[in-house]
Design a protein around this motif. Structure first.
Motif, short mmCIF file in Angstrom:
data_model
loop_
_atom_site.label_atom_id
_atom_site.label_comp_id
_atom_site.label_asym_id
_atom_site.label_seq_id
_atom_site.Cartn_x
_atom_site.Cartn_y
_atom_site.Cartn_z
N PHE A 137 1.03 -1.18 -0.11
CA PHE A 137 -0.09 -0.17 0.03
C PHE A 137 0.84 0.99 0.06
O PHE A 137 0.36 2.46 -0.19
CB PHE A 137 -0.92 -0.01 1.16
CG PHE A 137 -2.29 -0.78 0.75
CD1 PHE A 137 -3.43 -0.21 0.12
CD2 PHE A 137 -2.26 -2.15 1.19
CE1 PHE A 137 -4.33 -1.00 -0.48
CE2 PHE A 137 -3.31 -2.83 0.82
CZ PHE A 137 -4.44 -2.30 -0.02
N THR A 146 1.04 2.00 -3.73
CA THR A 146 -0.31 1.70 -3.87
C THR A 146 -0.70 1.31 -5.03
O THR A 146 -1.59 0.19 -5.24
CB THR A 146 -1.19 3.13 -3.62
OG1 THR A 146 -0.44 3.84 -2.49
CG2 THR A 146 -2.46 2.71 -3.33
N ILE A 167 -2.99 -5.81 -7.22
CA ILE A 167 -3.72 -5.98 -6.18
C ILE A 167 -4.13 -7.64 -5.37
O ILE A 167 -4.66 -7.78 -4.72
CB ILE A 167 -5.22 -5.50 -6.46
CG1 ILE A 167 -5.92 -5.83 -7.83
CG2 ILE A 167 -5.42 -3.86 -6.31
CD1 ILE A 167 -7.22 -5.21 -7.98
N ASP A 168 -3.87 -8.37 -6.37
CA ASP A 168 -3.87 -9.91 -6.26
C ASP A 168 -2.80 -9.92 -4.82
O ASP A 168 -3.04 -10.79 -4.11
CB ASP A 168 -3.32 -10.74 -7.32
CG ASP A 168 -4.24 -10.79 -8.24
OD1 ASP A 168 -5.57 -11.17 -7.68
OD2 ASP A 168 -4.08 -10.59 -9.43
N MET A 179 -2.03 -8.06 -2.73
CA MET A 179 -2.79 -7.36 -1.49
C MET A 179 -3.87 -8.50 -0.94
O MET A 179 -3.79 -8.70 0.37
CB MET A 179 -3.50 -6.00 -1.76
CG MET A 179 -2.42 -4.93 -2.17
SD MET A 179 -3.19 -3.65 -2.94
CE MET A 179 -1.91 -2.48 -3.39
N PHE A 180 -4.62 -8.82 -1.83
CA PHE A 180 -5.76 -9.60 -1.29
C PHE A 180 -5.17 -10.84 -0.87
O PHE A 180 -5.63 -11.34 0.16
CB PHE A 180 -6.69 -10.00 -2.63
CG PHE A 180 -7.75 -10.93 -2.66
CD1 PHE A 180 -8.89 -10.27 -1.83
CD2 PHE A 180 -7.65 -12.29 -2.77
CE1 PHE A 180 -10.03 -11.40 -1.44
CE2 PHE A 180 -8.68 -13.15 -2.57
CZ PHE A 180 -10.02 -12.55 -1.85
N SER A 181 -4.26 -11.69 -1.43
CA SER A 181 -3.76 -12.75 -0.72
C SER A 181 -3.27 -12.62 0.59
O SER A 181 -3.51 -13.67 1.57
CB SER A 181 -2.76 -13.36 -1.72
OG SER A 181 -1.49 -12.55 -1.89
N ILE A 238 -4.15 -10.29 2.78
CA ILE A 238 -5.28 -10.15 3.69
C ILE A 238 -5.96 -11.49 4.16
O ILE A 238 -6.28 -11.66 5.46
CB ILE A 238 -6.27 -9.25 2.86
CG1 ILE A 238 -5.77 -7.75 2.80
CG2 ILE A 238 -7.52 -9.01 3.87
CD1 ILE A 238 -6.62 -6.84 2.06
N VAL A 239 -6.42 -12.53 3.04
CA VAL A 239 -7.09 -13.43 3.39
C VAL A 239 -6.19 -14.46 4.39
O VAL A 239 -6.68 -15.12 5.15
CB VAL A 239 -7.37 -14.31 2.22
CG1 VAL A 239 -8.75 -13.37 1.29
CG2 VAL A 239 -6.37 -14.66 1.49
N GLU A 251 -4.62 -13.70 6.75
CA GLU A 251 -4.91 -13.33 8.17
C GLU A 251 -5.96 -13.85 8.66
O GLU A 251 -6.14 -14.23 9.93
CB GLU A 251 -4.81 -11.63 8.19
CG GLU A 251 -3.41 -11.08 8.06
CD GLU A 251 -2.68 -11.39 9.38
OE1 GLU A 251 -1.71 -12.07 9.34
OE2 GLU A 251 -2.88 -10.92 10.47
N GLY A 252 -7.11 -13.95 7.73
CA GLY A 252 -8.15 -14.63 8.03
C GLY A 252 -8.13 -16.07 8.68
O GLY A 252 -8.34 -16.63 9.69
N TYR A 253 -7.52 -16.90 7.60
CA TYR A 253 -7.27 -18.24 7.96
C TYR A 253 -6.30 -18.44 9.18
O TYR A 253 -6.57 -19.33 10.07
CB TYR A 253 -6.52 -19.02 6.86
CG TYR A 253 -7.53 -19.24 5.64
CD1 TYR A 253 -8.45 -20.14 5.50
CD2 TYR A 253 -7.49 -18.04 4.33
CE1 TYR A 253 -9.36 -20.11 4.46
CE2 TYR A 253 -8.27 -18.43 3.65
CZ TYR A 253 -9.35 -19.48 3.67
OH TYR A 253 -10.11 -19.51 2.46
N LEU A 269 -3.93 -5.17 11.06
CA LEU A 269 -4.35 -5.11 9.52
C LEU A 269 -4.69 -3.71 8.94
O LEU A 269 -4.02 -3.30 7.83
CB LEU A 269 -5.37 -6.09 9.25
CG LEU A 269 -5.95 -6.45 7.80
CD1 LEU A 269 -4.81 -7.25 7.00
CD2 LEU A 269 -7.24 -6.88 7.65
N ILE A 308 -2.41 -1.52 6.07
CA ILE A 308 -2.98 -0.95 4.94
C ILE A 308 -2.98 0.68 4.77
O ILE A 308 -2.26 1.37 4.03
CB ILE A 308 -4.41 -1.59 4.83
CG1 ILE A 308 -4.16 -2.91 4.66
CG2 ILE A 308 -5.13 -0.91 3.49
CD1 ILE A 308 -5.70 -3.93 4.43
#
Lengths: 392, 392
Positions: A268, A271, A276-277, A279-281, A283-284, A286-288, A307, A311
């Protein structure tokens, strides 16, 4: 040999394609398509001409290089290591009784090879990097490759003063620079078959090769692995590579929260230049991780906050910088042993189409200290445009 | 007319293409390509056959519909409204002295038209929606279109009980459902030319049409606009549409922090079904807004925290849900006046290839209350796969 890509020399080209395709066990049509679609391109280093596979083509790994000598000697690319999203489930699925844990270093993947009596350092993407090659010769004992020229030393170049990933490592402290090499795999150059953990360790010791030290655990003892990961996270380290001790299964990787957040900060900060792939990967992941760690509500909120900061804060800093006329860029301090070494590397970056500026150059006795910055044009231009009121 | 797309009837097809291209002032070759590439497709509503432009093609707006009657009557799509990233700079750049501020409602964009003596509601994408058409007939006075059949009423369908965006609005409370229509533009159906703010207001009043009420400010008085935005944000409203009072310049939109965060919550709830461009754009909007508001360090941290929570908490909730066997889905409660109405709408969703399940159906006197859920397969499947240990 020079006529390889000249269209006027179609017959010679066809012959060479035949030879290489035989050598690589690759269909000649696929090879020709690889040339046409520029997946395979030609480079040169010190009069050594070579082909580079920029993408994986059939079974030929990305980063594979083929020298254009009579024998078409080639060195396989370092295979992509897949990521576990749920650690326990992935270990259960992909591993057998024992697991070797190795620290994943936050540097740059390189292969050290010996070709025609010369030690060369090849990047992940399959280019012979003059900077890395010189530093390898300076800092690494490579007698191993004299005895085993058909093997490759696969490892990480780490430290603050390398042109790819600048991350300080105390163990990489040298006289005037922070840079080091840590080997994690020995592989056969043509088959890519890796040595087992015990075999490579034996050779690392014998030949005094600095290396990543594995810890072997029982698969059932996953709490030990989580302990290691927690310690790595607290120490702001990247994560782990998990290997079958016999190297019969493919290794896996798993990273710390620190890495996810740090990656996001970098993404970021630049930016609009980082995909953006990417960034997205992060972020997820962190979820798992939070889910697998069965975090409490409080821990979840804590992770959400971290998080958000990773960002948001770098992003607004970049907007502020651009509003003040500062160009978005990433800077590296590199040390060269001579002016020709410096010029050679500049030339290399130019050939690789990396947009850079030299911010400063300082002669320190026999050493040249250079501050080089990679320019992030998309970030600078897009932010400037929005600041001027242009719409999305 | 039925043979329009049958390849055996090439001559008739060519003739129709000629007529439509003349009507729309569009090159016949472009029109043919539009058919070939399925940018233009044919639909039917109550025996009325029409073409729908699924994407913008040359000057023909996305969502434009062309009826396949003798006259090829057509209705322009509602134009895309561009977004200001930096409010003041964009107003300076694109607007003149005065600005009309209208609240941007969080619903679904529709055009209400009259064609062959019937009132029809057309979605943003250019489909005649049977659900919306029936509700318009029920709740909206449309005598205006009897007097002005060449105009379109452009507005928002809002409320909890619509099949597109379910957001509660107190002003949309009806007998047994929460649903309403608010008109914001009057446009000529063939030229797409909008009426000025004063002209449309006059007609809204005369014909008792519920509408979004504009506030006219001086461009210099931007603090008034920020006040409105702050109030909207505090009340969890979406944002504003900014218009030139004469409608000579294109309108702009600008949204609140609440909207950015709310969008992100939805996007990360349906983690793998919503495009990552959608996520990225919402994140960067927060950066520009914070910068333009010259936020203090504390306010920045607060925004970072909100952003983090909006992303992280819905994402882990979805992972938890999937781990417990719950399918990722978005549910709507809709009310139908009759069984045929219900079946007609189900048939419509099927034609539009929306994957749904009916969770419950309840007869309430003459009314049927149905709970319909849109299934997010990518999210469910991908999370399930990672939970089982599959690698990335």
């Amino acid at each position: 040999m020079n006529g390889l890509f000249s269209k006027t020399n179609n017959k010679e080209f066809k012959e060479i394609v035949q030879k290489i395709s035989k050598r690589l066990n690759l269909n000649p049509n696929d090879l020709e398509k690889g040339f046409e679609r520029k997946i395979i391109t030609k480079y040169e280093y010190n009069d050594k001409k070579y082909l580079c596979f920029k993408k994986k083509l059939r079974h030929i790994e990305r980063g594979t290089i083929v020298f254009l000598n009579d024998n078409f000697d080639y060195f396989c690319g370092y295979p992509k290591i897949k990521r576990a999203m749920m650690l326990k489930a992935s270990l259960d699925k992909y591993f057998d009784k024992k697991i070797a844990i190795e620290e994943k270093l936050d540097g740059y993947n390189i292969r050290i090879i010996k070709f025609e009596d010369e030690i060369l350092a090849v990047t992940r993407g399959g280019k012979i990097c003059p900077f890395t090659t010189k530093k390898v010769k300076k800092y690494l004992k490579t007698t191993f490759l004299d005895d085993y020229p058909n093997l490759m030393l696969c490892g990480e170049m780490i430290g603050l003063n390398n042109p790819y990933v600048n991350q300080y490592y105390i163990e990489a402290e040298k006289d005037y620079e922070n840079l080091g090499f840590y080997i994690f795999d020995i592989r056969e150059r043509e088959t890519n078959i890796p040595y087992s953990i015990s075999k490579k360790e034996e050779l690392f010791k014998k030949y005094e090769i600095p290396h990543v030290k594995p810890i072997i655990i029982d698969k059932k003892d996953i709490s030990k692995l989580w302990e290691i990961l927690n310690t790595l996270n607290e120490n702001k380290k990247e994560g782990v590579i998990l290997k079958d001790p016999e190297m019969l299964m493919e290794p896996l990787k798993y990273t710390t929260q620190h890495t996810q957040c740090n990656d996001l900060s970098i993404a970021f900060k630049y930016t609009y230049d980082i995909g953006i792939d990417f960034m997205f990967s992060r972020i997820v992941r962190e979820g798992y991780q939070s889910f697998e760690m069965s975090e409490s509500k409080e821990e979840e909120l804590n992770r959400a906050e971290k998080l958000g900061k990773s960002i948001f804060l770098p992003m607004i800093q970049t907007i502020k910088d651009v509003s003040e006329g500062i160009t978005s860029k990433e800077c590296f301090e590199l040390f060269f042993e001579s002016e020709p070494d410096f010029l050679e590397f500049m030339n290399y970056l130019k050939k690789m189409h990396v947009p850079i500026i030299i911010e400063s150059k300082e002669i320190m006795g026999k050493i040249i200290k250079v501050r080089i910055c990679r320019i992030y044009n998309a970030t600078t231009d897009k932010i400037k445009s929005h600041l001027e009121g242009n719409l999305w």
